[in-house]
Design a protein around this motif. Structure first.
Motif, PDB file in Angstrom:
ATOM      1  N   TRP A 134      -8.174  -5.697   2.054  1.00  0.00           N
ATOM      2  CA  TRP A 134      -7.364  -4.511   1.780  1.00  0.00           C
ATOM      3  C   TRP A 134      -8.213  -3.424   1.135  1.00  0.00           C
ATOM      4  O   TRP A 134      -8.119  -2.255   1.490  1.00  0.00           O
ATOM      5  CB  TRP A 134      -6.184  -4.872   0.872  1.00  0.00           C
ATOM      6  CG  TRP A 134      -5.419  -3.667   0.441  1.00  0.00           C
ATOM      7  CD1 TRP A 134      -4.491  -2.989   1.150  1.00  0.00           C
ATOM      8  CD2 TRP A 134      -5.544  -2.971  -0.806  1.00  0.00           C
ATOM      9  NE1 TRP A 134      -4.037  -1.921   0.431  1.00  0.00           N
ATOM     10  CE2 TRP A 134      -4.669  -1.885  -0.773  1.00  0.00           C
ATOM     11  CE3 TRP A 134      -6.321  -3.165  -1.943  1.00  0.00           C
ATOM     12  CZ2 TRP A 134      -4.539  -1.007  -1.819  1.00  0.00           C
ATOM     13  CZ3 TRP A 134      -6.185  -2.281  -2.992  1.00  0.00           C
ATOM     14  CH2 TRP A 134      -5.305  -1.219  -2.923  1.00  0.00           C
ATOM     15  N   ARG A 146      -8.592   0.054   3.359  1.00  0.00           N
ATOM     16  CA  ARG A 146      -7.626   1.099   3.017  1.00  0.00           C
ATOM     17  C   ARG A 146      -8.187   2.475   3.360  1.00  0.00           C
ATOM     18  O   ARG A 146      -9.397   2.695   3.290  1.00  0.00           O
ATOM     19  CB  ARG A 146      -7.237   1.019   1.548  1.00  0.00           C
ATOM     20  CG  ARG A 146      -8.278   1.517   0.598  1.00  0.00           C
ATOM     21  CD  ARG A 146      -7.850   1.285  -0.843  1.00  0.00           C
ATOM     22  NE  ARG A 146      -8.624   2.051  -1.767  1.00  0.00           N
ATOM     23  CZ  ARG A 146      -9.860   1.800  -2.132  1.00  0.00           C
ATOM     24  NH1 ARG A 146     -10.477   0.750  -1.636  1.00  0.00           N
ATOM     25  NH2 ARG A 146     -10.480   2.562  -2.995  1.00  0.00           N
ATOM     26  N   THR A 150       3.779  -0.751   2.565  1.00  0.00           N
ATOM     27  CA  THR A 150       3.905   0.371   1.642  1.00  0.00           C
ATOM     28  C   THR A 150       4.927   1.371   2.159  1.00  0.00           C
ATOM     29  O   THR A 150       5.783   1.848   1.405  1.00  0.00           O
ATOM     30  CB  THR A 150       2.541   1.062   1.440  1.00  0.00           C
ATOM     31  OG1 THR A 150       1.609   0.102   0.955  1.00  0.00           O
ATOM     32  CG2 THR A 150       2.641   2.210   0.461  1.00  0.00           C
ATOM     33  N   ARG A 151       4.866   1.672   3.441  1.00  0.00           N
ATOM     34  CA  ARG A 151       5.824   2.599   4.048  1.00  0.00           C
ATOM     35  C   ARG A 151       7.248   2.041   3.942  1.00  0.00           C
ATOM     36  O   ARG A 151       8.186   2.764   3.601  1.00  0.00           O
ATOM     37  CB  ARG A 151       5.435   2.853   5.504  1.00  0.00           C
ATOM     38  CG  ARG A 151       6.188   3.986   6.154  1.00  0.00           C
ATOM     39  CD  ARG A 151       5.660   4.387   7.536  1.00  0.00           C
ATOM     40  NE  ARG A 151       5.035   3.348   8.328  1.00  0.00           N
ATOM     41  CZ  ARG A 151       3.707   3.227   8.524  1.00  0.00           C
ATOM     42  NH1 ARG A 151       2.880   4.082   7.978  1.00  0.00           N
ATOM     43  NH2 ARG A 151       3.232   2.255   9.271  1.00  0.00           N
ATOM     44  N   GLU A 184      -0.338  -0.877   4.893  1.00  0.00           N
ATOM     45  CA  GLU A 184       0.244   0.442   5.123  1.00  0.00           C
ATOM     46  C   GLU A 184       1.703   0.328   5.557  1.00  0.00           C
ATOM     47  O   GLU A 184       2.557   1.100   5.112  1.00  0.00           O
ATOM     48  CB  GLU A 184      -0.558   1.222   6.176  1.00  0.00           C
ATOM     49  CG  GLU A 184      -1.923   1.654   5.705  1.00  0.00           C
ATOM     50  CD  GLU A 184      -2.966   0.540   5.783  1.00  0.00           C
ATOM     51  OE1 GLU A 184      -2.732  -0.492   6.462  1.00  0.00           O
ATOM     52  OE2 GLU A 184      -4.013   0.677   5.137  1.00  0.00           O
ATOM     53  N   GLN A 185       1.997  -0.631   6.447  1.00  0.00           N
ATOM     54  CA  GLN A 185       3.370  -0.810   6.904  1.00  0.00           C
ATOM     55  C   GLN A 185       4.274  -1.281   5.773  1.00  0.00           C
ATOM     56  O   GLN A 185       5.402  -0.799   5.629  1.00  0.00           O
ATOM     57  CB  GLN A 185       3.415  -1.809   8.068  1.00  0.00           C
ATOM     58  CG  GLN A 185       2.788  -1.275   9.334  1.00  0.00           C
ATOM     59  CD  GLN A 185       2.589  -2.361  10.380  1.00  0.00           C
ATOM     60  OE1 GLN A 185       2.221  -3.496  10.055  1.00  0.00           O
ATOM     61  NE2 GLN A 185       2.822  -2.021  11.638  1.00  0.00           N
ATOM     62  N   SER A 234       0.862  -4.817   8.090  1.00  0.00           N
ATOM     63  CA  SER A 234      -0.314  -4.353   7.355  1.00  0.00           C
ATOM     64  C   SER A 234       0.129  -3.827   5.988  1.00  0.00           C
ATOM     65  O   SER A 234       1.319  -3.605   5.747  1.00  0.00           O
ATOM     66  CB  SER A 234      -1.025  -3.238   8.133  1.00  0.00           C
ATOM     67  OG  SER A 234      -0.217  -2.077   8.150  1.00  0.00           O
TER      68      SER A 234
END
Length: 151
Positions: A26, A30, A120-121, A117-118, A115
């Motif tokens: 990660w 990132r 977190t979103r 990012e996914q 992921s």
């Protein structure tokens, strides 16, 4: 008795290594903030603080044919304008509840396929929906995942 202790220690060591490998992946994968984004933040004159929410543990749903319990552990950091820092700290119990509600819908397989990012979103969407439902202004700019362990 000794065999059980050795097996438990081996399992714990494996989990630590997997968590460390995931954290390293990660860290290096990132996205890096662009110089333009940093300049825009500085130009806006907003000073941010980071408020942490440590050790949120969520029990994941059992998938088809799965036995045993699986968990997801998260440490979050909230990017907060300086003037909203106290309010964000006061909201931490609510934020923990939103995390548990959002993440408990996952199985180990579905959480593992997402992921950082996914995830977190998904968390930020859950926070926005929660604050909108309560007709409140969100006291932080965004939530970031500081640590994630899925076991």
């Amino acid at each position: 008795m000794k065999k059980t202790v050795v097996i438990a220690l081996a399992a714990a060591g494996t989990l630590l290594l997997a968590g460390g490998g995931g954290a390293a992946w990660w860290w290096y994968a990132r996205p890096k903030p662009s110089a333009a984004a940093a300049a825009a933040t500085a130009a806006a004159g907003v000073e941010y603080r980071y408020v942490t929410l440590d050790k949120t543990i969520v029990m994941l749903r059992a998938g088809a044919g799965e036995t045993g319990n699986h968990y997801l552990a998260l440490d979050l950091v909230f990017k907060t304008p300086l003037k909203k820092e106290r309010e964000t700290k006061d909201h931490l119990p609510l934020l923990r509840t939103v995390v548990v509600k959002a993440m408990s819908a996952h199985t180990m397989d579905s959480a593992g396929r997402l992921s950082i990012e996914q995830l977190t979103r998904e968390l930020n969407d859950a926070f926005r929906k929660s604050y909108a439902a309560e007709h409140l202004e969100q006291p932080f700019a965004e939530a970031l995942i500081a640590k994630l362990i899925i076991e």
